[in-house]
Design an enzyme around this catalytic site. Structure first.
Site, PDB file in Angstrom:
ATOM      1  N   ARG A 196      -6.837   9.187   1.979  1.00  0.00           N
ATOM      2  CA  ARG A 196      -6.763   8.349   2.628  1.00  0.00           C
ATOM      3  C   ARG A 196      -4.718   8.694   3.382  1.00  0.00           C
ATOM      4  NH1 ARG A 196      -4.950   5.515  -2.843  1.00  0.00           N
ATOM      5  NH2 ARG A 196      -2.918   4.844  -3.027  1.00  0.00           N
TER       6      ARG A 196
ATOM      7  N   TRP B  43      -6.498   0.564   6.594  1.00  0.00           N
ATOM      8  CA  TRP B  43      -5.269   0.978   6.061  1.00  0.00           C
ATOM      9  C   TRP B  43      -4.494   1.715   6.540  1.00  0.00           C
ATOM     10  CZ3 TRP B  43      -5.874   1.837   0.209  1.00  0.00           C
ATOM     11  CH2 TRP B  43      -5.996   0.767  -0.463  1.00  0.00           C
TER      12      TRP B  43
ATOM     13  N   MET C 162       3.843  -7.411   5.836  1.00  0.00           N
ATOM     14  CA  MET C 162       4.037  -6.158   6.133  1.00  0.00           C
ATOM     15  C   MET C 162       4.501  -5.291   5.123  1.00  0.00           C
ATOM     16  SD  MET C 162       6.184  -5.185   9.482  1.00  0.00           S
ATOM     17  CE  MET C 162       8.312  -5.332   8.957  1.00  0.00           C
ATOM     18  N   ASN C 163       3.637  -3.840   5.060  1.00  0.00           N
ATOM     19  CA  ASN C 163       4.317  -2.634   4.283  1.00  0.00           C
ATOM     20  C   ASN C 163       3.983  -1.432   5.620  1.00  0.00           C
ATOM     21  OD1 ASN C 163       1.165  -3.495   4.105  1.00  0.00           O
ATOM     22  ND2 ASN C 163       1.379  -1.081   2.661  1.00  0.00           N
ATOM     23  N   ASP C 164       3.315  -1.032   5.787  1.00  0.00           N
ATOM     24  CA  ASP C 164       3.455   0.247   6.289  1.00  0.00           C
ATOM     25  C   ASP C 164       3.713   0.753   7.651  1.00  0.00           C
ATOM     26  OD1 ASP C 164       2.946   0.947   3.533  1.00  0.00           O
ATOM     27  OD2 ASP C 164       1.175   2.406   4.168  1.00  0.00           O
TER      28      ASP C 164
ATOM     29  N   TRP D 196       0.382  -8.304  -0.704  1.00  0.00           N
ATOM     30  CA  TRP D 196      -0.131  -7.713   0.002  1.00  0.00           C
ATOM     31  C   TRP D 196      -2.375  -8.415   0.373  1.00  0.00           C
ATOM     32  CZ3 TRP D 196      -4.734  -4.717  -1.339  1.00  0.00           C
ATOM     33  CH2 TRP D 196      -4.547  -3.475  -0.621  1.00  0.00           C
TER      34      TRP D 196
HETATM   35  N1  DQQ Z   1      -0.029   1.760   2.251  1.00  0.00           N
HETATM   36  C1  DQQ Z   1       0.077   2.821   0.972  1.00  0.00           C
HETATM   37  C2  DQQ Z   1      -0.897   3.766   1.818  1.00  0.00           C
HETATM   38  C3  DQQ Z   1      -2.160   2.779   2.292  1.00  0.00           C
HETATM   39  C4  DQQ Z   1      -1.411   2.024   2.479  1.00  0.00           C
HETATM   40  C5  DQQ Z   1       1.343   3.114   1.041  1.00  0.00           C
HETATM   41  C6  DQQ Z   1      -2.536   0.242   1.874  1.00  0.00           C
HETATM   42  O1  DQQ Z   1      -1.165   5.109   0.791  1.00  0.00           O
HETATM   43  O2  DQQ Z   1      -2.722   3.451   3.293  1.00  0.00           O
HETATM   44  O3  DQQ Z   1       2.172   2.196   1.671  1.00  0.00           O
HETATM   45  O4  DQQ Z   1      -1.552  -1.112   2.702  1.00  0.00           O
END
Ligand code: DQQ
Length: 534
Positions: free
Chosen positions: A145, A81, A20-22, A46
């Site tokens: 983005r 994203w 998991m990220n953002d 990721w």
């Molecule tokens: N994570 C980045 C963003 C992008 C996303 C920041 C991709 O810039 O949209 O952690 O997983």
């Protein structure tokens, strides 16, 4: 039994497994909180990014749903994203997100709920007109983005910003639209700053000049201040400025003194990235979500089968000084407080420790405030000590001082060989005092292959006239600390080998020459929340 997952948390948001990220598109719709997040359905690294989706009625307990947005069309076939939610007139939620197209270009797409009467908003429909914004006319296709929540000007037109860069200049490209579907790029970015590199996940919102009340993102009037936060891809740190938004010029300018070069104010001086706020209309507050990555190796992530946490959501408001933001864990988290121990008026002599027992030290919430009456012994501040993180790494918890280091040893083994120290040190700088807050991970684990970097922040508190407080949330492998009632926050990830489960202890300590007094201390065992249970 041997605990094979000692680092999974009990009350932090995480999926049952995988990467998991953002945090994406946080919002409240028909009384239900929504959190989407960048997620890999196929592994603990990721990749294959979709918008996973959970809902909650209290921001503490979460129910998992199927991914809301996942690659399916040419405009997002290589990844969905980060992005944000906006409420259109009539209360209809819209999600703007970045799609990766077959040429690996970053484009911006719009999705609407399939069924507005479903408060869980489980299904989303992508617009046939997507992509709505493409990297043309000189925009770098791999640096375009993370659209923000939109705001509406007095002219009725919507605005959003998109993170980007041109050479080394980070920028927030501005788009306008009458209908949220047809977008026109503005000649000028909302704001830009040289030598900061790519701006990821920008966030732009108004804050009221006094009090904790939050404002809808579209509120614009001469009384409010604006905040611009950006996540710097180069350093994986975020910084924010407080400033003024000129709605006529559609430009943002940081206040004088609000540093704009990546070395300014941060929401969190430890780990905290790709954060995003939303306005909670039900309680008139602005809430901050942020992603906390691991400090262990990729091999460890793969072995444990997961990676990444979300920080406890934080209430966010402008400090009465107008010079910085203040954050505090949302009040709802206190429903998890169980067994409690208290201390009051307890002196801790220089060079001593005091165990705080009676709570589950690996899963706890602690609030302590210190009274410092005699500051003569404060170490003299050196004008070259401008970097608090560096200062904390030189003067860790074991380095004796005058006033401090004093604070807490958390996730500590009985013999204190393992310990994460969160502490203060007070320096004298002419007639004023400087308070340094540190989170020292150098002895947090006997394990290897872990990033044990120390973190630090200066706290804008006058220790002679105010109490110095610390709140720390401990949850197995995460320690979130709030100094000076939320004026400085530091989040750390730690992976103890001994201080796990019942082997974890909590101490207060003082390694300074002068005694310090604990005016009050309350510590609670924290109950487990129901989070994304399978
Ligand atoms: N994570 C980045 C963003 C992008 C996303 C920041 C991709 O810039 O949209 O952690 O997983």
């Amino acid at each position: 039994a041997v605990d094979h997952q000692p680092y999974r948390t009990a009350y932090h948001f995480q999926p049952p497994q995988n990467w998991m990220n953002d945090p994406n598109g946080p919002m409240i719709y028909k009384g239900i909180y929504h959190l989407f997040y960048q997620y890999n359905p196929f592994g603990a690294v990721w990749g294959n990014i979709v918008w996973a989706h959970s809902t909650s009625t209290d921001l503490v307990n979460w129910v998992r749903h199927d991914p809301a947005i996942y690659p399916s069309e040419p405009f997002d076939i290589k990844g969905c994203w980060s992005g944000s939610a906006t409420f259109l007139p009539g209360g209809k939620p819209a999600i703007l997100y970045t799609g990766i197209d077959p040429q690996n270009r970053q484009v911006q797409n719009l999705a609407f709920p399939k069924n507005l009467s479903d408060p869980l908003l489980r299904e989303w429909i992508k617009l046939a007109q997507n992509p709505l914004m493409a990297p043309i006319n000189g925009i770098n296709a791999s640096s375009f983005r993370d659209p923000t929540t939109g705001w509406r000007g007095a002219d009725g037109r919507w605005r959003v910003i998109i993170g980007s860069k041109r050479r080394r200049r980070g920028m927030a490209i501005l788009y306008r639209s009458k209908d949220f579907i047809h977008w026109t790029k503005s000649q000028h970015p909302l704001h830009s700053s040289d030598n900061t590199g790519m701006w990821e996940c920008p966030d732009f919102f108004p804050v009221s000049p006094n009090g904790k009340m939050g404002l809808d993102t579209s509120v614009i009037n001469p009384g409010v201040k604006h905040v611009l936060k950006v996540s710097l891809d180069d350093t994986k740190h975020e910084y924010y400025t407080i400033g003024t938004y000129d709605p006529a010029k559609d430009q943002y300018s940081p206040d004088p003194g609000s540093v704009d070069n990546g070395s300014g104010l941060r929401y969190d001086y430890g780990k905290f990235y790709a954060s995003k706020t939303f306005f909670d209309d039900s309680k008139k507050r602005r809430i901050l979500w942020g992603w906390i990555n691991e400090s262990s190796s990729v091999a460890d992530d793969v072995e444990k089968g997961w990676s990444g946490l979300q920080a406890i959501p934080r209430l966010l408001w402008l400090d009465s000084s107008g010079k910085q933001l203040v954050q505090w864990p949302i009040v709802e988290i206190e429903q998890l407080r169980g067994d409690q121990v208290n201390l009051a008026n307890k002196e801790i002599k220089g060079g001593s420790v005091l165990e705080v027992s009676g709570i589950t030290a690996s899963q706890a919430d602690i609030e302590v405030s210190f009274d410092l009456s005699k500051l003569e012994k404060a170490e003299v501040m050196n004008p070259s000590w401008v970097n608090p993180q560096l200062l904390c790494s030189k003067k860790g918890a074991s380095v004796k001082g005058g006033i401090g280091p004093f604070g807490l040893l958390v996730l500590a083994s009985k013999d204190m060989k393992e310990q994460t120290a969160i502490f203060f040190r007070v320096f004298k700088d002419g007639k004023r005092y400087v308070v340094l807050m540190c989170s020292d991970q150098s002895r947090s684990s006997l394990g290897k292959d872990i990033d044990k970097t120390s973190y630090g922040a200066f706290v804008d508190v006058d220790p002679l006239h105010e109490k110095l407080s610390l709140r720390t949330l401990i949850d197995h492998s995460i320690v979130e600390s709030f100094g000076g009632q939320g004026k400085a926050c530091i989040t750390a990830r730690v992976y103890p080998k001994l201080a796990i489960g019942n082997g974890a202890h909590l101490f207060a300590f003082n390694n300074g020459a002068e005694s310090v007094k604990i005016a009050s201390l309350s510590a609670w065992s924290m109950k487990r929340a129901h989070i994304n249970e399978a």
